[in-house]
Design a protein around this motif. Structure first.
Motif, short mmCIF file in Angstrom:
data_model
loop_
_atom_site.label_atom_id
_atom_site.label_comp_id
_atom_site.label_asym_id
_atom_site.label_seq_id
_atom_site.Cartn_x
_atom_site.Cartn_y
_atom_site.Cartn_z
N ALA A 125 104.94 40.67 70.22
CA ALA A 125 104.46 42.05 70.28
C ALA A 125 105.62 43.03 70.35
O ALA A 125 105.57 44.13 69.78
N ALA A 126 106.69 42.62 71.04
CA ALA A 126 107.87 43.48 71.15
C ALA A 126 108.54 43.72 69.82
O ALA A 126 109.26 44.71 69.63
N VAL A 127 108.32 42.81 68.86
CA VAL A 127 108.86 42.99 67.51
C VAL A 127 107.82 43.60 66.59
O VAL A 127 108.09 44.53 65.83
N VAL A 128 106.59 43.09 66.66
CA VAL A 128 105.54 43.50 65.73
C VAL A 128 105.19 44.97 65.87
O VAL A 128 105.09 45.70 64.88
N ILE A 129 104.99 45.42 67.10
CA ILE A 129 104.49 46.78 67.29
C ILE A 129 105.50 47.85 66.86
O ILE A 129 105.16 48.75 66.09
N PRO A 130 106.77 47.78 67.31
CA PRO A 130 107.72 48.78 66.79
C PRO A 130 107.87 48.72 65.27
O PRO A 130 107.97 49.76 64.61
N ASN A 131 107.88 47.50 64.71
CA ASN A 131 107.97 47.38 63.25
C ASN A 131 106.76 48.00 62.58
O ASN A 131 106.87 48.68 61.56
N ALA A 132 105.57 47.73 63.11
CA ALA A 132 104.35 48.27 62.51
C ALA A 132 104.35 49.79 62.55
O ALA A 132 103.92 50.45 61.59
N LEU A 133 104.81 50.36 63.65
CA LEU A 133 104.92 51.83 63.74
C LEU A 133 105.87 52.35 62.66
O LEU A 133 105.59 53.36 61.99
N ALA A 134 107.00 51.66 62.52
CA ALA A 134 108.00 52.08 61.54
C ALA A 134 107.45 51.95 60.12
O ALA A 134 107.66 52.83 59.27
N TYR A 135 106.74 50.86 59.83
CA TYR A 135 106.21 50.65 58.49
C TYR A 135 105.13 51.68 58.15
O TYR A 135 104.96 52.07 57.00
N ALA A 136 104.38 52.12 59.16
CA ALA A 136 103.38 53.16 58.90
C ALA A 136 104.05 54.45 58.47
O ALA A 136 103.60 55.12 57.52
N THR A 137 105.14 54.80 59.14
CA THR A 137 105.85 56.02 58.73
C THR A 137 106.50 55.84 57.38
O THR A 137 106.61 56.80 56.60
N LEU A 138 106.93 54.62 57.08
CA LEU A 138 107.49 54.33 55.75
C LEU A 138 106.49 54.65 54.66
O LEU A 138 106.83 55.20 53.61
N THR A 179 106.79 35.79 62.53
CA THR A 179 106.37 34.40 62.72
C THR A 179 107.52 33.58 63.29
O THR A 179 107.31 32.71 64.15
N ALA A 180 108.74 33.85 62.82
CA ALA A 180 109.91 33.16 63.37
C ALA A 180 110.06 33.46 64.86
O ALA A 180 110.34 32.57 65.67
N VAL A 181 109.89 34.73 65.22
CA VAL A 181 109.97 35.12 66.64
C VAL A 181 108.88 34.41 67.43
O VAL A 181 109.11 33.88 68.53
N ASN A 182 107.69 34.39 66.89
CA ASN A 182 106.55 33.75 67.54
C ASN A 182 106.84 32.27 67.82
O ASN A 182 106.63 31.76 68.92
N PRO A 184 114.13 41.15 72.67
CA PRO A 184 113.36 41.87 71.63
C PRO A 184 114.01 43.21 71.30
O PRO A 184 113.67 44.25 71.88
N ALA A 185 114.96 43.17 70.38
CA ALA A 185 115.78 44.35 70.09
C ALA A 185 114.95 45.59 69.73
O ALA A 185 115.23 46.68 70.25
N PRO A 186 113.95 45.51 68.84
CA PRO A 186 113.19 46.72 68.52
C PRO A 186 112.54 47.34 69.74
O PRO A 186 112.54 48.57 69.88
N LEU A 187 111.98 46.52 70.63
CA LEU A 187 111.32 47.06 71.82
C LEU A 187 112.33 47.76 72.72
O LEU A 187 112.08 48.86 73.23
N VAL A 188 113.50 47.13 72.92
CA VAL A 188 114.53 47.73 73.78
C VAL A 188 114.97 49.09 73.21
O VAL A 188 115.04 50.09 73.94
N LEU A 208 122.35 43.61 69.44
CA LEU A 208 121.37 42.78 70.14
C LEU A 208 120.93 41.60 69.29
O LEU A 208 120.81 40.47 69.78
N ARG A 209 120.69 41.85 68.01
CA ARG A 209 120.27 40.75 67.13
C ARG A 209 121.38 39.72 66.96
O ARG A 209 121.12 38.52 66.86
#
Length: 575
Positions: A41-54, A322-325, A214-218, A206-207
């Motif tokens: 979730a720490a990766v998916v949610i920030p990414n999903a927010l970013a992709y929506a703005t994309l 999926t890799a993070v999961n 979870p770099a995006p969440l941080v 961080l990566r």
């Protein structure tokens, strides 16, 4: 006393209603699934927010995408650890699609177009499942997919660069955008540049050095705190702005847009399925059920369709998430349900905080997690193995960059099919010799100058299916080799031919007649049962008879040596 009746076994739950992973769930999986779900979730949610703005959509569309498709796939999908929301590739394709049907449109128009696009993608995937078209994912070759994704990475970088610089312009084609960026550099916002640079450096560090964090969440969490304390918006740093709290409202597609969007949706459905199956297969552990292609079509199709009706973007299985999961310890789709629960909590409780996120930070997240799509090591590996396939990868990359991402899908498919057609239309024909003191036959090579050959005998080995599209090429190669060797007997080893079509049989019939007229005898060896049956039903079978068709090449060569050269038989030579 009446005979005892064995207890009745409980009926097996319907596999469609009760997921396979839930039927076999183990209590010791709980800890790993919960930790993995929170980490993902720490990766998916920030990414999903970013992709929506994309894609030009409101950020809450990203939350909806991390919630609804995730839940539906967890209940219906066949991969135990696949994390399904939107992906980098699908986000940029959505961006291009919406720009085409609603250029400069407001939020209401974009949301309506996105709902229509998602419904079309989902419906196409479900129809593909009903028609059992799971094999279609195999029609994009790996080198072409490498090139396509690299092109996507280049396009995403150029698309997000203005947000890092704090400049604005009406976007157009790739090279037009490059020119506008260059012209806008003097107008860059210094505070935005500082925020973007800090976000990029932090994400990369961080990566690279603390991959478990979870770099995006941080980065997003720190950005929210800094944005609030320093009032970044007042200093010219654009933020997400107001985000409505609560559950998504139903949103109906606009059927009038379907005529324009269906070709785009078809390409996106193919990419969604390809990415989903590839990620599912890549992270399946030994002992876990492998993803079933047709069921994956249905699960991702329904996830897209229902998600679109509630404001979600088109999605599929993401490799990164999926890799993070998997790395975090996921054992089943319960981890995805945990991720979805976190997205739901964010929708209900965290809207005021999401509004404070700087757009430059979301752009940095997109770029850092997209740049990995461009992998020079993969290009180098392809070039090392086969330069022609390296060229296909470059063509696919150029197709995306030059003609656009949507047309790039078409370019990728055409290049893949052209590559396939090239390979099957020009199969190899080898001249064979025998390794001394063995019964091993191998292609003639300068590396093996001492291999055995026999006077007046030419051994040929064609490979692959022989049919109307390649029979002329094979025939010409065989005739050239015969002309160069001038043998009295030609033995064609068909062990590498798994099927032979009527046009090819006719070629062999004509070739046998022409060779016989020149005093050259044709023999066949190592026909599989199907090919042998086909040959025996033609005049060629009658002409050759049992005397000129052999079980294997060794038997044919031994017969030639004893019957033609008068040598002693050495069948049973040591291997």
């Amino acid at each position: 006393m009446p005979p005892s009746v064995p207890p009745r076994r409980p009926s097996r739950p319907n596999a469609l209603l009760v997921p396979e992973w839930l039927r076999h769930y183990r209590s010791h999986w709980v800890k790993g699934d919960v930790i993995a779900g929170l980490t993902a979730a720490a990766v998916v949610i920030p990414n999903a927010l970013a992709y929506a703005t994309l894609a030009g959509l409101p950020v809450e569309a990203g939350l909806y995408t991390a919630f609804i498709p995730m839940v539906i796939y967890a209940l219906l999908g066949t991969s135990r650890v696949l994390s399904v929301s939107t992906t980098t590739t699908l986000a940029i394709l959505t961006t291009s699609a919406l720009a085409r049907v609603a250029p400069g449109g407001g939020q209401a128009e974009l949301l309506a177009a996105a709902a229509t696009l998602g419904v079309l993608v989902g419906a196409m995937l479900m129809v593909g499942s009903l028609l059992r078209l799971g094999f279609v994912a195999n029609f994009i070759s790996a080198p072409v997919l490498v090139g396509f994704k690299a092109g996507i990475a280049v396009v995403i970088f150029v698309d997000q660069l203005p947000k890092l610089l704090g400049i604005h312009f009406v976007k157009g084609e790739f090279f037009y955008n490059l020119l506008r960026i260059a012209e806008g550099l003097p107008r860059s916002s210094t505070p935005t540049l500082i925020v973007a640079a800090l976000a990029l450096v932090t994400l990369i560090v961080l990566r690279r050095f603390v991959p478990r964090v979870p770099a995006p969440l941080v980065v997003v969490a720190v950005a929210i705190v800094v944005s609030k304390l320093l009032d970044l918006h007042a200093h010219g740093v654009e933020t997400v702005g107001a985000v409505p709290a609560g559950l998504p409202a139903p949103r109906l597609p606009v059927l009038a847009l379907a005529d324009t969007l269906w070709p785009i949706a078809l390409g996106m459905a193919l990419m969604s399925f390809t990415e989903t199956v590839a990620a599912g297969r890549a992270f399946a552990h030994h002992g876990e059920p492998a993803p079933r292609a047709n069921r994956e079509l249905f699960a991702t199709g329904l996830a897209n369709l229902v998600g679109a009706l509630f404001g979600a973007m088109p999605g599929g299985g993401g490799t990164t998430q999926t890799a993070v999961n998997r790395r975090a310890g996921a054992r089943s789709q319960a981890a995805s349900l945990v991720t979805a629960a976190v997205a739901l909590a964010a929708m209900l409780l965290l809207s005021p905080l999401i509004a404070l996120i700087p757009q430059a930070v979301l752009a940095a997240v997109v770029i850092v997690y997209s740049i990995g799509l461009f992998d020079p090591i993969e290009f180098r590996a392809i070039a090392r193995v086969r330069r022609m396939e390296f060229l296909w990868a470059i063509v696919a990359l150029g197709g995306v960059v030059v003609v656009g991402t949507l047309q790039g899908i078409v370019v990728a498919i055409i290049v893949s099919l052209a590559a396939l057609a090239h390979q099957v239309s020009d199969p190899p024909v080898y001249v064979l010799a025998r390794k001394r003191n063995t019964d091993v036959f191998r292609p003639v090579s300068d590396a093996h100058p001492n291999d055995e050959t026999w006077p007046g005998l030419l051994l040929l080995l064609p490979e692959g299916r022989i049919y109307f599209a390649n029979v002329e090429q094979i025939g010409q190669k065989i005739l050239r080799l015969i002309a160069a060797a001038a043998p009295q007997t030609v033995i064609v080893d068909l062990s590498g031919v798994f099927d032979i079509e009527y046009t090819a049989l006719k070629m062999f019939i004509d070739a046998e007649q022409r060779l016989r007229a020149r005093g050259i005898t044709l023999w066949l060896a190592a026909l599989n049962p199907e090919v042998l049956a086909l040959v025996q039903r033609t005049p060629l079978g009658e002409t050759l008879g049992r005397e000129r068709m052999f079980h294997n090449l060794e038997q044919a060569v031994d017969h030639y040596r004893t019957a033609v050269l008068g040598e002693a038989s050495d069948m049973g030579r040591a291997r």
